[in-house]
Every structure is written in C-alpha cells, then in structure tokens.
Scaffold this motif. Structure first.
Motif, PDB file in Angstrom:
ATOM      1  N   UNK A 226     -33.014 108.051  36.876  1.00 51.80           N
ATOM      2  CA  UNK A 226     -34.293 107.666  37.457  1.00 51.80           C
ATOM      3  C   UNK A 226     -34.028 106.847  38.716  1.00 51.80           C
ATOM      4  N   UNK A 227     -35.099 106.350  39.335  1.00 49.25           N
ATOM      5  CA  UNK A 227     -34.936 105.467  40.487  1.00 49.25           C
ATOM      6  C   UNK A 227     -34.123 104.235  40.088  1.00 49.25           C
ATOM      7  N   UNK A 228     -34.473 103.661  38.938  1.00 45.43           N
ATOM      8  CA  UNK A 228     -33.767 102.489  38.418  1.00 45.43           C
ATOM      9  C   UNK A 228     -33.178 102.826  37.050  1.00 45.43           C
ATOM     10  N   UNK A 229     -31.897 102.567  36.878  1.00 45.17           N
ATOM     11  CA  UNK A 229     -31.250 102.787  35.592  1.00 45.17           C
ATOM     12  C   UNK A 229     -30.397 101.565  35.259  1.00 45.17           C
ATOM     13  N   UNK A 230     -30.613 101.002  34.094  1.00 43.93           N
ATOM     14  CA  UNK A 230     -29.842  99.826  33.672  1.00 43.93           C
ATOM     15  C   UNK A 230     -29.070 100.164  32.403  1.00 43.93           C
ATOM     16  N   UNK A 231     -27.778  99.882  32.416  1.00 43.92           N
ATOM     17  CA  UNK A 231     -26.925 100.057  31.233  1.00 43.92           C
ATOM     18  C   UNK A 231     -26.450  98.673  30.806  1.00 43.92           C
ATOM     19  N   UNK A 232     -26.803  98.288  29.596  1.00 42.53           N
ATOM     20  CA  UNK A 232     -26.419  96.973  29.103  1.00 42.53           C
ATOM     21  C   UNK A 232     -25.142  97.067  28.283  1.00 42.53           C
ATOM     22  N   UNK A 233     -24.308  96.040  28.379  1.00 44.57           N
ATOM     23  CA  UNK A 233     -23.059  95.992  27.623  1.00 44.57           C
ATOM     24  C   UNK A 233     -23.353  96.014  26.131  1.00 44.57           C
ATOM     25  N   UNK A 234     -22.418  96.551  25.348  1.00 42.14           N
ATOM     26  CA  UNK A 234     -22.612  96.592  23.897  1.00 42.14           C
ATOM     27  C   UNK A 234     -22.682  95.172  23.323  1.00 42.14           C
ATOM     28  N   UNK A 235     -21.926  94.240  23.934  1.00 42.22           N
ATOM     29  CA  UNK A 235     -22.020  92.827  23.561  1.00 42.22           C
ATOM     30  C   UNK A 235     -22.598  92.084  24.770  1.00 42.22           C
ATOM     31  N   UNK A 236     -23.921  92.091  24.871  1.00 39.55           N
ATOM     32  CA  UNK A 236     -24.568  91.544  26.063  1.00 39.55           C
ATOM     33  C   UNK A 236     -24.316  90.044  26.201  1.00 39.55           C
ATOM     34  N   UNK A 237     -24.405  89.324  25.106  1.00 37.44           N
ATOM     35  CA  UNK A 237     -24.191  87.873  25.161  1.00 37.44           C
ATOM     36  C   UNK A 237     -22.764  87.557  25.610  1.00 37.44           C
ATOM     37  N   UNK A 238     -21.785  88.286  25.061  1.00 36.26           N
ATOM     38  CA  UNK A 238     -20.401  88.100  25.472  1.00 36.26           C
ATOM     39  C   UNK A 238     -20.190  88.469  26.925  1.00 36.26           C
ATOM     40  N   UNK A 239     -20.879  89.512  27.374  1.00 34.84           N
ATOM     41  CA  UNK A 239     -20.802  89.958  28.762  1.00 34.84           C
ATOM     42  C   UNK A 239     -21.276  88.863  29.720  1.00 34.84           C
ATOM     43  N   UNK A 240     -22.393  88.219  29.392  1.00 39.25           N
ATOM     44  CA  UNK A 240     -22.921  87.150  30.242  1.00 39.25           C
ATOM     45  C   UNK A 240     -21.954  85.966  30.276  1.00 39.25           C
ATOM     46  N   UNK A 241     -21.330  85.667  29.140  1.00 37.78           N
ATOM     47  CA  UNK A 241     -20.360  84.566  29.101  1.00 37.78           C
ATOM     48  C   UNK A 241     -19.146  84.877  29.971  1.00 37.78           C
ATOM     49  N   UNK A 242     -18.709  86.136  29.953  1.00 38.07           N
ATOM     50  CA  UNK A 242     -17.583  86.542  30.809  1.00 38.07           C
ATOM     51  C   UNK A 242     -17.922  86.330  32.288  1.00 38.07           C
ATOM     52  N   UNK A 243     -19.143  86.659  32.665  1.00 32.78           N
ATOM     53  CA  UNK A 243     -19.567  86.466  34.055  1.00 32.78           C
ATOM     54  C   UNK A 243     -19.494  84.990  34.416  1.00 32.78           C
ATOM     55  N   UNK A 244     -20.011  84.131  33.553  1.00 26.75           N
ATOM     56  CA  UNK A 244     -20.014  82.702  33.843  1.00 26.75           C
ATOM     57  C   UNK A 244     -18.598  82.126  33.861  1.00 26.75           C
ATOM     58  N   UNK A 245     -17.692  82.748  33.110  1.00 25.31           N
ATOM     59  CA  UNK A 245     -16.293  82.294  33.074  1.00 25.31           C
ATOM     60  C   UNK A 245     -15.465  82.865  34.222  1.00 25.31           C
ATOM     61  N   UNK A 246     -16.055  83.760  35.025  1.00 25.66           N
ATOM     62  CA  UNK A 246     -15.334  84.355  36.143  1.00 25.66           C
ATOM     63  C   UNK A 246     -14.411  85.484  35.753  1.00 25.66           C
ATOM     64  N   UNK A 247     -14.667  86.102  34.592  1.00 29.44           N
ATOM     65  CA  UNK A 247     -13.859  87.225  34.109  1.00 29.44           C
ATOM     66  C   UNK A 247     -14.565  88.536  34.466  1.00 29.44           C
ATOM     67  N   UNK A 248     -13.815  89.509  34.963  1.00 29.83           N
ATOM     68  CA  UNK A 248     -14.410  90.828  35.201  1.00 29.83           C
ATOM     69  C   UNK A 248     -14.592  91.520  33.852  1.00 29.83           C
ATOM     70  N   UNK A 249     -15.830  91.764  33.434  1.00 29.94           N
ATOM     71  CA  UNK A 249     -16.069  92.276  32.081  1.00 29.94           C
ATOM     72  C   UNK A 249     -15.483  93.679  31.883  1.00 29.94           C
ATOM     73  N   UNK A 250     -14.710  93.896  30.816  1.00 28.74           N
ATOM     74  CA  UNK A 250     -14.212  95.246  30.540  1.00 28.74           C
ATOM     75  C   UNK A 250     -15.341  96.213  30.189  1.00 28.74           C
ATOM     76  N   UNK A 251     -16.421  95.678  29.587  1.00 27.98           N
ATOM     77  CA  UNK A 251     -17.607  96.486  29.281  1.00 27.98           C
ATOM     78  C   UNK A 251     -18.796  95.812  29.957  1.00 27.98           C
ATOM     79  N   UNK A 252     -19.009  96.077  31.253  1.00 26.99           N
ATOM     80  CA  UNK A 252     -20.052  95.356  31.989  1.00 26.99           C
ATOM     81  C   UNK A 252     -21.442  95.934  31.772  1.00 26.99           C
ATOM     82  N   UNK A 253     -22.433  95.092  31.967  1.00 27.85           N
ATOM     83  CA  UNK A 253     -23.790  95.585  32.195  1.00 27.85           C
ATOM     84  C   UNK A 253     -23.868  95.946  33.677  1.00 27.85           C
ATOM     85  N   UNK A 254     -24.568  97.011  33.999  1.00 28.43           N
ATOM     86  CA  UNK A 254     -24.676  97.392  35.403  1.00 28.43           C
ATOM     87  C   UNK A 254     -25.986  98.119  35.659  1.00 28.43           C
ATOM     88  N   UNK A 255     -26.328  98.197  36.934  1.00 28.57           N
ATOM     89  CA  UNK A 255     -27.592  98.785  37.374  1.00 28.57           C
ATOM     90  C   UNK A 255     -27.300  99.841  38.423  1.00 28.57           C
TER      91      UNK A 255
END
Length: 398
Positions: A226-255
């Motif tokens: 579609x015009x907008x497509x969002x894929x959320x990480x299987x562990x979304x909470x862990x994904x957000x913590x990785x972002x805040x820790x400066x880690x490149x998430x192995x399973x990222x959420x992306x748009x």
C-alpha cells in the motif's frame, strides 16, 4: 489499519468484542483530551511562567492525566497485546518510546483515524515549494547558499544577523535551525547567559531517537504494498529498547513508503520510488560507521523482500541512497543526529519545551521540532505558525 469503521470493527472483533469496546472507549477518552490539549496547549504559546502556572491552565493540564506512558494507557482500554502495540507505536513518529512517552501522545493514532492522512501530489517537497511561492508573493526575498554565522545581539535585543562575512541589521530573527544548534552556534556567550541557555545546559537535555532512511528507485512495481506499510518486530518492546541502547536491531520494526501507488510522477512507467525507514539510536547512544549502516541497509532490504514477497527487489534497484544519523547531524545541524529533535518527555513539553519567543531577548523567535509544541510535520508547521503570531504580537503595534 483503515479509517473505515466497518473494517476496524472486523479487525478488533477478530480479537474479541472486549477489544472493540475498549477501542471505542479509548477514542472517547483521547478525543476529550485532544480537545483540551488543542485549545489549551498545542496552539498556545508560553511567554512567561504565568502563562502556564495559573489555575485554569494547571487544572486543564491535570485533566490530561498524562503521567502514565502511551502503552500503559492503551493497555487500560484494550486487552489484546498486539492491538495495544498497534495503537501505541505511533509515538515513534515523534521520536519517543511508547513505553516511556507521555500518554497524551496517543492522540496521534486518533488523529490519523478521525481526520485521515493526506497526500500531496509530488510529495512533501511540493509543500516546501508552495511555502516559497507564497513567501515571495507576500514580498519576501530568500537568500540561498548563505551561512548564518551568528544572530547579533546588543544587551537584551536582536540587532542583526551575520551572513557569510556581512552583518545585516534586523528588527527580529526567527530561527528554524534546530534549537540546540541555534543556542550553541548562533548565539554569543553573552546572549546564552542572558537567555539562561548555555551549551552545558543543552547537553543535559534529552534527545530523541534517529532514523535510517533507505531511498530506492526500482525497476518494478509491487501491488502488494500500500502507500504506507508498517512491519513491527516480533518483540516490539525489545526492539524499542535496542533503539534506545544504540543497538542495530536484528529484527527491526520498519516502515515502507510507496508513493508511486498514488502518484506516477515519482517514477517512470512500470517502476517505483520507495523508501524504507528504520528507527535507530542517535549519535549519543552509539556511533556506527557509514559502512556498517550500508551493510545493515542491505539486510533490511533483504528482510523486506522476504516478508512482503517483493520479487528480486535487490536486483531491480537502479538508484539507492542511504541516509544515516550522521547526515541528520551534518546536513540539518540536528544535535546527536536525531530525527525529531528534543525528546518530548513531560519535562520537555508544553511550557518546559523551548518557547517560540525567546525568554529574555527581544526580537528573537524559534520554530522547529525542538521548539514548542514539538516534532512531527503537522506540529512543526504549528510551531512556525505560533512563532509568526509571536512576531505579529510584538510588532503590529509599532
């Protein structure tokens, strides 16, 4: 997600009727808070303590009940964890985790659902061009390729702007460079002291996350996007913590943004213009090399290719640009390469966010993501409008 109530009902009832009931209760609750925030905070400038610390404003602030996080607040309404994540992740649009960002930012999905998301033919660049046209129609002139070196002040008043090697006398200066950069680089040490905003204080402020942007020109069209497509990480909470820790998430959420779906001016016939956005840590959280980001961008492209069955996406790419936090810093003077400026915490929102009118220096105004009312395209535009009104207020009677 759809803004069609029938489709939304089917989506939520697929979980349970309790989810649908909770969703409707959430809409009622957050719409009431939105009306309060819109009238008393978002579209209001704060010049002095009395503009905020008065009985009426403080009562309205308490009615927002914003001390819980976005996710915690959503959890009160909707039992299904996947739907909780679906409706709280939008705080990432303004650079803060839904697990720590104030609950008032749950107005973002509500606004999308009730008012829709608008598309400008030709993209956001055309909006910038339209502003330029209107500015010139009103008699404004624009000087390009010119470095602003300093806003010149005399005591508590703006007197000029140093552009390249010239100082231009002015009555007022509206700065839409990122506020931390403006304080550190465009104000003299004397002006910083008068404004009570020094580089040391700026460094102690909290900063939002950044983004990795992957711009693609592709010799293929993908009707499944579609015009907008969002894929959320299987562990979304862990994904957000990785972002805040400066880690490149192995399973990222992306748009994935696919403007060619609506507008054929973005790419030749049969081709597509895409971009993939991945939230990542800012330069304060970690320093990652350009080479590592390029490698990671390829991993994300491969992931999108697999997860959305994008036939031979890698082999169809004819144009690729990877935009990193370093470029947010070098091109836009965004401190620590953030994509959204100052983090919108409780103590960096409303009165506590940098004001549109300087606190102590006459003729100095600020607009942008790090200024009141905050980040995100509509809110940044509102910041510009508030700054303009502050200028009008000061100069209309002269």
């Amino acid at each position: 997600m759809s803004s069609d109530l029938v489709k939304l009902t089917k989506l939520f009832e697929a979980g349970s009727e309790a989810d649908m009931l909770g969703f409707l209760n959430y809409l009622t609750d957050i719409y009431r808070k939105y009306l309060n925030a819109k009238d008393n905070f978002i579209y209001q400038s704060f010049r002095s303590p009395k503009d905020f610390f008065n009985l009426k404003t403080l009562i309205n602030a308490l009615k927002l009940k914003t001390f819980s996080s976005s996710y915690h607040d959503m959890k009160k309404f909707i039992p299904n964890e996947h739907l909780q994540y679906l409706l709280s992740f939008q705080t990432l649009y303004i650079g803060i985790s839904p697990f720590s960002g104030p609950s008032i930012y749950n107005i973002i999905p509500m606004i999308e659902l009730l008012y829709g998301v608008w598309f400008i033919k030709g993209g956001m660049y055309q909006y910038a061009k339209a502003l330029e046209r209107r500015f010139k129609e009103l008699g404004g002139t624009i000087q390009y390729h010119s470095e602003i070196k300093q806003v010149v002040t005399s005591g508590r008043k703006v007197t000029g702007i140093q552009v390249n090697d010239d100082t231009i006398p002015v009555d007022a200066a509206v700065i839409n460079a990122d506020y931390p950069y403006a304080v550190e680089n465009l104000l003299s040490p004397e002006a910083q002291k008068i404004e009570k905003m020094t580089p040391k204080k700026v460094n102690k402020m909290e900063y939002s996350m950044s983004c990795l942007l992957i711009y693609l020109g592709v010799n293929e069209q993908y009707p499944q996007l579609d015009l907008h497509t969002i894929k959320m990480a299987s562990d979304f909470k862990g994904n957000v913590q990785e972002i805040e820790d400066g880690v490149l998430p192995p399973d990222p959420s992306y748009y994935i943004y696919n403007p060619s779906k609506l507008d054929d001016s973005f790419a030749p016939a049969g081709a597509s213009s895409l971009y993939i956005l991945v939230p990542v840590g800012n330069l304060q959280a970690s320093k990652i090399s350009k080479q590592r980001y390029l490698e990671y961008a390829n991993q994300v492209i491969d992931k999108a290719q697999r997860e959305f069955d994008l036939n031979d996406l890698q082999s169809q790419i004819v144009v690729k640009e990877v935009f990193t936090p370093d470029q947010f810093n070098s091109l836009y003077n965004s401190k620590f390469g953030t994509a959204f400026g100052l983090k919108p915490t409780l103590l960096q929102s409303n009165y506590f966010r940098p004001h549109n009118k300087a606190r102590k220096i006459d003729g100095l105004y600020f607009a942008g993501a790090s200024s009141h009312p905050g980040a995100g395209v509509p809110i940044v535009i509102t910041s510009g409008e508030l700054a303009a009104k502050e200028v009008e207020r000061d100069f209309n009677n002269e």
